[in-house]
Write a protein that holds these residues in place. Sequence first.
Motif, PDB file in Angstrom:
ATOM      1  N   ALA A 241       0.775  -1.193  -0.006  1.00 22.79           N
ATOM      2  CA  ALA A 241       0.063   0.056  -0.125  1.00 22.79           C
ATOM      3  C   ALA A 241       0.743   1.209  -0.163  1.00 22.79           C
ATOM      4  O   ALA A 241       0.499   2.321   0.465  1.00 22.79           O
ATOM      5  CB  ALA A 241      -0.992   0.010   1.270  1.00 22.79           C
ATOM      6  N   PRO A 244      -1.207   4.303  -3.892  1.00 17.90           N
ATOM      7  CA  PRO A 244      -2.620   4.377  -3.819  1.00 17.90           C
ATOM      8  C   PRO A 244      -3.069   3.502  -4.955  1.00 17.90           C
ATOM      9  O   PRO A 244      -2.419   2.938  -5.700  1.00 17.90           O
ATOM     10  CB  PRO A 244      -3.115   5.652  -4.113  1.00 17.90           C
ATOM     11  CG  PRO A 244      -2.012   6.269  -4.828  1.00 17.90           C
ATOM     12  CD  PRO A 244      -0.664   5.731  -4.186  1.00 17.90           C
ATOM     13  N   SER A 289      -6.129   7.420   1.815  1.00 15.27           N
ATOM     14  CA  SER A 289      -4.559   6.780   1.548  1.00 15.27           C
ATOM     15  C   SER A 289      -3.467   7.994   1.887  1.00 15.27           C
ATOM     16  O   SER A 289      -3.539   8.917   1.111  1.00 15.27           O
ATOM     17  CB  SER A 289      -4.573   6.173   0.086  1.00 15.27           C
ATOM     18  OG  SER A 289      -3.463   5.759  -0.069  1.00 15.27           O
ATOM     19  N   THR A 291      -0.007   8.708   1.096  1.00 10.97           N
ATOM     20  CA  THR A 291       1.199   8.415   0.453  1.00 10.97           C
ATOM     21  C   THR A 291       2.481   9.424   0.459  1.00 10.97           C
ATOM     22  O   THR A 291       3.369   9.176  -0.290  1.00 10.97           O
ATOM     23  CB  THR A 291       0.727   8.397  -1.073  1.00 10.97           C
ATOM     24  OG1 THR A 291      -0.041   9.587  -1.444  1.00 10.97           O
ATOM     25  CG2 THR A 291      -0.311   7.447  -1.249  1.00 10.97           C
ATOM     26  N   TYR A 313      -6.362   3.060   4.264  1.00  8.05           N
ATOM     27  CA  TYR A 313      -6.098   1.903   3.022  1.00  8.05           C
ATOM     28  C   TYR A 313      -4.529   1.533   3.660  1.00  8.05           C
ATOM     29  O   TYR A 313      -4.466   0.104   3.797  1.00  8.05           O
ATOM     30  CB  TYR A 313      -5.753   2.682   1.841  1.00  8.05           C
ATOM     31  CG  TYR A 313      -5.256   1.691   0.903  1.00  8.05           C
ATOM     32  CD1 TYR A 313      -6.050   0.768   0.579  1.00  8.05           C
ATOM     33  CD2 TYR A 313      -4.147   1.989   0.070  1.00  8.05           C
ATOM     34  CE1 TYR A 313      -5.590  -0.456  -0.626  1.00  8.05           C
ATOM     35  CE2 TYR A 313      -3.558   1.033  -0.812  1.00  8.05           C
ATOM     36  CZ  TYR A 313      -4.490   0.091  -1.033  1.00  8.05           C
ATOM     37  OH  TYR A 313      -4.185  -0.869  -2.177  1.00  8.05           O
ATOM     38  N   GLN A 314      -3.472   1.974   4.281  1.00 11.32           N
ATOM     39  CA  GLN A 314      -2.394   1.435   4.671  1.00 11.32           C
ATOM     40  C   GLN A 314      -2.646   0.791   5.989  1.00 11.32           C
ATOM     41  O   GLN A 314      -2.076  -0.255   6.106  1.00 11.32           O
ATOM     42  CB  GLN A 314      -1.399   2.638   5.069  1.00 11.32           C
ATOM     43  CG  GLN A 314      -0.754   3.298   3.659  1.00 11.32           C
ATOM     44  CD  GLN A 314      -1.714   3.921   2.889  1.00 11.32           C
ATOM     45  OE1 GLN A 314      -2.540   4.892   3.365  1.00 11.32           O
ATOM     46  NE2 GLN A 314      -1.389   4.025   1.512  1.00 11.32           N
TER      47      GLN A 314
END
Length: 328
Positions: A241, A244, A289, A291, A313-314
């Motif tokens: 992850a 994205p 997410s 990033t 998400y991570q």
Amino acid sequence: MKPKQTGFTLVELLVVIAIIGVLIALLLPAVQQAREAARRLTCRSQLKNFGLALHNYHDVHGVLPPGLTASANGGWSWGSMLLPFIEQSSIHDAINFKLSPSNGSNATAILNTIPIANCPSDQAPKTNDELSLPEQATTSYCASGGANMYTPNKCSGIEEGVFYHNSKRAFRDFTDGSSNSIVVGEVVWRVTPYMSGNAARNLQHYYGGQVTVPWYHNGDPCGVGSDDNTYRRTFAIIRNAGYPMNVYHAAADTYYDNAHHAFGSHHPGGAHFLFGDASVHFLSEHIDSKTDRTWWPNITDGQDDPSRFTGVYQALHVINDGNVVAIP
């Protein structure tokens, strides 16, 4: 008296044709949506089967399969280890696991396609086009190596994902809860070819390629590695992850294209992910997410601080950081 003629006038005929055209234009999107809904249902079911296979493997061996074996004749994927558990024992028995996937004696066996390994919405061919890997069956699903860009990583001796080189994870390691931890996700086949004829192409293949030692045995505390072939062969099997979902660099012309690290799909709006409890969820590509590269562990700072994994998400890709988040 001349009898009255019946029939359509030209204007009436044109009106009917126009109406039919409008109806077809309205119907086609509905048909396409119905087809995509069916493809999504099939994809979901296939991932579910992989989830059940992982649980059955765990019941037999007490651990999950390694993400990717790394030894003198290593390079076999987690999917290869699951063959007996997805009704593919004949393929499993035809493989010589004492030799690498790149060994010529395994060339015929690894051409076998796996019926549940290819999403019907994916546009991958039956066999790969990656020049650094042996010709083999493709797949639409890769294992999760966590949130770190450098998969698989061992920064400060910590591994936050389910799979990495020679991993032996058990469900007891899912301290964030198996229902909150991603183990496998969809990956997308790159449709647009690279400009360079000899550049690396797509990286999503089922069986793997020869990997002799884990990256982190090369003196790199974060497992970045310096062997390009090992790099590509790993990302053919394990993703993360760190990028994205559905990231795509149309102008990229090397295997450093971000799409080779990320999860994604040809389904509109997101991708399917298998969780540790064998449930499958469709996550939106707009999921929260983080990033920012400053939170990526690297060989300079040597850090793997789980508190850096702040994106939802991570967090779903990390199984042991204590950051338990609900599935959106």
